[in-house]
Write a protein that holds these residues in place. Structure first.
Motif, PDB file in Angstrom:
ATOM      1  N   ALA A 114       0.840  -1.199   0.000  1.00  0.00           N
ATOM      2  CA  ALA A 114       0.000   0.000   0.000  1.00  0.00           C
ATOM      3  C   ALA A 114       0.871   1.244   0.000  1.00  0.00           C
ATOM      4  N   MET A 115       1.970   1.173   0.788  1.00  0.00           N
ATOM      5  CA  MET A 115       2.877   2.311   0.823  1.00  0.00           C
ATOM      6  C   MET A 115       3.579   2.470  -0.511  1.00  0.00           C
ATOM      7  N   ALA A 116       3.944   1.336  -1.129  1.00  0.00           N
ATOM      8  CA  ALA A 116       4.715   1.386  -2.368  1.00  0.00           C
ATOM      9  C   ALA A 116       3.890   1.907  -3.530  1.00  0.00           C
ATOM     10  N   GLN A 117       2.618   1.632  -3.528  1.00  0.00           N
ATOM     11  CA  GLN A 117       1.819   1.987  -4.689  1.00  0.00           C
ATOM     12  C   GLN A 117       0.495   2.625  -4.291  1.00  0.00           C
ATOM     13  N   ALA A 118       0.461   3.948  -4.312  1.00  0.00           N
ATOM     14  CA  ALA A 118      -0.802   4.644  -4.093  1.00  0.00           C
ATOM     15  C   ALA A 118      -1.666   4.426  -5.324  1.00  0.00           C
ATOM     16  N   LYS A 119      -2.957   4.558  -5.172  1.00  0.00           N
ATOM     17  CA  LYS A 119      -3.885   4.307  -6.285  1.00  0.00           C
ATOM     18  C   LYS A 119      -3.646   5.304  -7.416  1.00  0.00           C
ATOM     19  N   LEU A 120      -3.478   4.759  -8.607  1.00  0.00           N
ATOM     20  CA  LEU A 120      -3.233   5.604  -9.775  1.00  0.00           C
ATOM     21  C   LEU A 120      -4.524   6.253 -10.244  1.00  0.00           C
ATOM     22  N   GLU A 121      -4.463   7.549 -10.520  1.00  0.00           N
ATOM     23  CA  GLU A 121      -5.631   8.237 -11.064  1.00  0.00           C
ATOM     24  C   GLU A 121      -5.885   7.812 -12.510  1.00  0.00           C
ATOM     25  N   LYS A 122      -4.800   7.442 -13.193  1.00  0.00           N
ATOM     26  CA  LYS A 122      -4.874   7.090 -14.614  1.00  0.00           C
ATOM     27  C   LYS A 122      -3.800   6.038 -14.867  1.00  0.00           C
ATOM     28  N   SER A 123      -4.210   4.817 -15.173  1.00  0.00           N
ATOM     29  CA  SER A 123      -3.213   3.759 -15.374  1.00  0.00           C
ATOM     30  C   SER A 123      -2.734   3.678 -16.825  1.00  0.00           C
ATOM     31  N   LYS A 124      -3.582   4.078 -17.767  1.00  0.00           N
ATOM     32  CA  LYS A 124      -3.180   4.069 -19.187  1.00  0.00           C
ATOM     33  C   LYS A 124      -2.657   5.455 -19.556  1.00  0.00           C
ATOM     34  N   VAL A 125      -1.400   5.511 -19.953  1.00  0.00           N
ATOM     35  CA  VAL A 125      -0.748   6.787 -20.263  1.00  0.00           C
ATOM     36  C   VAL A 125      -0.067   6.698 -21.630  1.00  0.00           C
ATOM     37  N   THR A 126      -0.235   7.740 -22.421  1.00  0.00           N
ATOM     38  CA  THR A 126       0.441   7.821 -23.717  1.00  0.00           C
ATOM     39  C   THR A 126       1.571   8.830 -23.631  1.00  0.00           C
ATOM     40  N   ILE A 127       2.778   8.381 -23.990  1.00  0.00           N
ATOM     41  CA  ILE A 127       3.954   9.251 -23.992  1.00  0.00           C
ATOM     42  C   ILE A 127       4.395   9.472 -25.433  1.00  0.00           C
ATOM     43  N   ALA A 128       4.500  10.729 -25.834  1.00  0.00           N
ATOM     44  CA  ALA A 128       4.960  11.083 -27.180  1.00  0.00           C
ATOM     45  C   ALA A 128       6.461  11.385 -27.114  1.00  0.00           C
ATOM     46  N   VAL A 129       7.199  10.859 -28.092  1.00  0.00           N
ATOM     47  CA  VAL A 129       8.643  11.054 -28.123  1.00  0.00           C
ATOM     48  C   VAL A 129       9.078  11.325 -29.559  1.00  0.00           C
ATOM     49  N   GLY A 130      10.150  12.081 -29.718  1.00  0.00           N
ATOM     50  CA  GLY A 130      10.625  12.407 -31.063  1.00  0.00           C
ATOM     51  C   GLY A 130      11.989  11.813 -31.344  1.00  0.00           C
ATOM     52  N   GLY A 131      12.033  10.571 -31.868  1.00  0.00           N
ATOM     53  CA  GLY A 131      13.314   9.916 -32.152  1.00  0.00           C
ATOM     54  C   GLY A 131      13.700   8.953 -31.058  1.00  0.00           C
ATOM     55  N   LYS A 132      12.837   7.993 -30.787  1.00  0.00           N
ATOM     56  CA  LYS A 132      12.990   7.087 -29.638  1.00  0.00           C
ATOM     57  C   LYS A 132      14.291   6.287 -29.673  1.00  0.00           C
ATOM     58  N   ASN A 133      14.829   6.055 -30.860  1.00  0.00           N
ATOM     59  CA  ASN A 133      16.040   5.238 -30.989  1.00  0.00           C
ATOM     60  C   ASN A 133      17.307   5.958 -30.526  1.00  0.00           C
ATOM     61  N   LEU A 134      17.226   7.267 -30.300  1.00  0.00           N
ATOM     62  CA  LEU A 134      18.400   8.041 -29.915  1.00  0.00           C
ATOM     63  C   LEU A 134      18.804   7.787 -28.462  1.00  0.00           C
ATOM     64  N   PHE A 135      20.092   7.924 -28.171  1.00  0.00           N
ATOM     65  CA  PHE A 135      20.566   7.808 -26.783  1.00  0.00           C
ATOM     66  C   PHE A 135      19.926   8.871 -25.897  1.00  0.00           C
ATOM     67  N   TYR A 136      19.550   9.981 -26.484  1.00  0.00           N
ATOM     68  CA  TYR A 136      18.876  11.083 -25.780  1.00  0.00           C
ATOM     69  C   TYR A 136      17.666  10.566 -25.000  1.00  0.00           C
ATOM     70  N   TYR A 137      16.990   9.553 -25.577  1.00  0.00           N
ATOM     71  CA  TYR A 137      15.777   8.996 -24.967  1.00  0.00           C
ATOM     72  C   TYR A 137      15.981   7.567 -24.448  1.00  0.00           C
ATOM     73  N   LEU A 138      17.233   7.142 -24.325  1.00  0.00           N
ATOM     74  CA  LEU A 138      17.497   5.766 -23.902  1.00  0.00           C
ATOM     75  C   LEU A 138      16.852   5.404 -22.564  1.00  0.00           C
ATOM     76  N   PRO A 139      16.847   6.295 -21.558  1.00  0.00           N
ATOM     77  CA  PRO A 139      16.192   5.924 -20.290  1.00  0.00           C
ATOM     78  C   PRO A 139      14.719   5.544 -20.474  1.00  0.00           C
ATOM     79  N   LEU A 140      14.037   6.191 -21.411  1.00  0.00           N
ATOM     80  CA  LEU A 140      12.629   5.865 -21.680  1.00  0.00           C
ATOM     81  C   LEU A 140      12.510   4.439 -22.205  1.00  0.00           C
ATOM     82  N   THR A 141      13.382   4.087 -23.151  1.00  0.00           N
ATOM     83  CA  THR A 141      13.374   2.735 -23.709  1.00  0.00           C
ATOM     84  C   THR A 141      13.687   1.696 -22.640  1.00  0.00           C
ATOM     85  N   ILE A 142      14.660   1.991 -21.774  1.00  0.00           N
ATOM     86  CA  ILE A 142      15.031   1.051 -20.711  1.00  0.00           C
ATOM     87  C   ILE A 142      13.851   0.826 -19.762  1.00  0.00           C
TER      88      ILE A 142
END
Length: 347
Positions: A27-55
């Motif tokens: 319960a402490m680790a995970q408070a109830k999510l207001e929105k579980s489905k989320v869309t993230i827009a990215v420009g050039g996902k293959n770049l190292f610039y966005y590597l943390p997102l891919t990981i």
């Protein structure tokens, strides 16, 4: 008999205590999510610039937080931004400076976890069409490739041009994306120069097809170009989204901080095994060599550096008339609150 009953009671009490701790911990680790489905827009996902997102995506860190994340990839950061402003995405994985440009237009957006502490953008000049290149001034009247017009690559070029006394209108910008198409545009002579990122840049420099005019892949180089720490890729969303969905925002920050910490310890083979094959652009050795060049640029913990927002604003004010003279409230364009909680949870 008494001893047996006593042991049973102790075991029962222990099992109930453990169950209670587990329930309380989750319960402490995970408070109830207001929105579980989320869309993230990215420009050039293959770049190292966005590597943390891919990981975070590939290692299941978003799922661990209870999130069902859809990542939509665009040709550049400006296109990803349009998706969020237009309502087809919730969050942008993009350049921090877009939050400043949006505020200048009366739109409130906020960064909540930093991916990069250096832009990693490199401005290169074609040895094919400009063999006699000497300085930035030589770019007047030339065609410059960027990931997408208005993106962070475009912003970086505008700033470098301004330092050399050139205006954005003194050159022609062409959107070339952030992968094989960008390499092809340079090799075919469609463009004279290009601002892009690794692994694209390393593909061109390894065969001496271009010369480097300006580089921001390390902290030292970034500070030399911008005069301070220049925040780069981050997750940002409208202030309204963050206020309405604090637990969902926290969950995203948690996943990203985990990814950043994983990258601090990851070896070359870990990276190659985790990213999609297409990211390697057909050359595994080159990809890993490029990674070593930009590794320092990845934020270790997702925290916005104290001087970062001011450096970004100073940069934009050099060439953007819409921002120059505007009263930009920097403290509303970012928050470290979610990152601080994420770092407390993931050491």
């Amino acid at each position: 008999m008494d001893n047996k009953n006593s042991r049973r009671r102790v075991l029962l009490a222990l099992s109930l205590a453990v169950a209670g701790l587990c329930a309380g911990g989750s319960a402490m680790a995970q408070a109830k999510l207001e929105k579980s489905k989320v869309t993230i827009a990215v420009g050039g996902k293959n770049l190292f610039y966005y590597l943390p997102l891919t990981i975070a995506e590939r290692l299941g860190y978003f799922k661990d937080e209870g999130l069902d994340v859809q990542i939509v990839d665009f040709a550049g950061g400006a296109k990803a931004l349009q998706a969020v402003v237009g309502g087809s995405a919730d969050v942008v994985s993009g350049a921090y400076e877009h939050t400043l440009a949006l505020q200048a237009k009366g739109q409130q957006y906020q960064e909540f976890v930093l991916q990069g502490r250096a832009p990693q953008i490199v401005l290169v000049v074609s040895n094919k069409t400009m063999p006699n290149y000497k300085s930035i001034a030589d770019l007047r009247g030339k065609k410059i490739g960027v990931t997408a017009p208005g993106s962070s690559t475009n912003i970086m070029v505008n700033f470098v041009l301004a330092k050399a006394g050139l205006k954005p209108s003194d050159v022609s910008f062409i959107g070339v994306g952030a992968s094989a198409g960008a390499v092809a545009a340079m090799r075919s002579g469609q463009i004279d120069a290009m601002a892009n990122l690794d692994p694209v840049i390393s593909m061109l420099t390894q065969k001496d097809e271009v010369k480097i005019a300006s580089d921001t892949r390390t902290l030292k180089e970034t500070q030399a170009v911008f005069g301070g720490n220049m925040p780069a890729g981050c997750l940002y969303a409208s202030t309204a989204f963050i206020q309405q969905n604090p637990n969902t925002t926290q969950a995203m920050a948690n996943a990203m901080v985990r990814a950043l910490k994983w990258l601090q310890k990851a070896g070359p083979s870990d990276i190659v095994k985790t990213v999609p094959e297409s990211y390697l652009l057909g050359d595994r050795a080159l990809y890993l060599a490029a990674w070593e060049k930009v590794r320092e640029a990845i934020s270790p913990d997702g925290t916005m550096p104290a001087d970062g927002p001011r450096t970004a604003l100073n940069t934009l004010q050099q060439f953007d008339a819409e921002i120059r003279g505007k009263n930009i409230k920097l403290d509303t364009t970012y928050t470290n609150a979610f990152v601080q909680k994420a770092n407390a949870r993931y050491k």
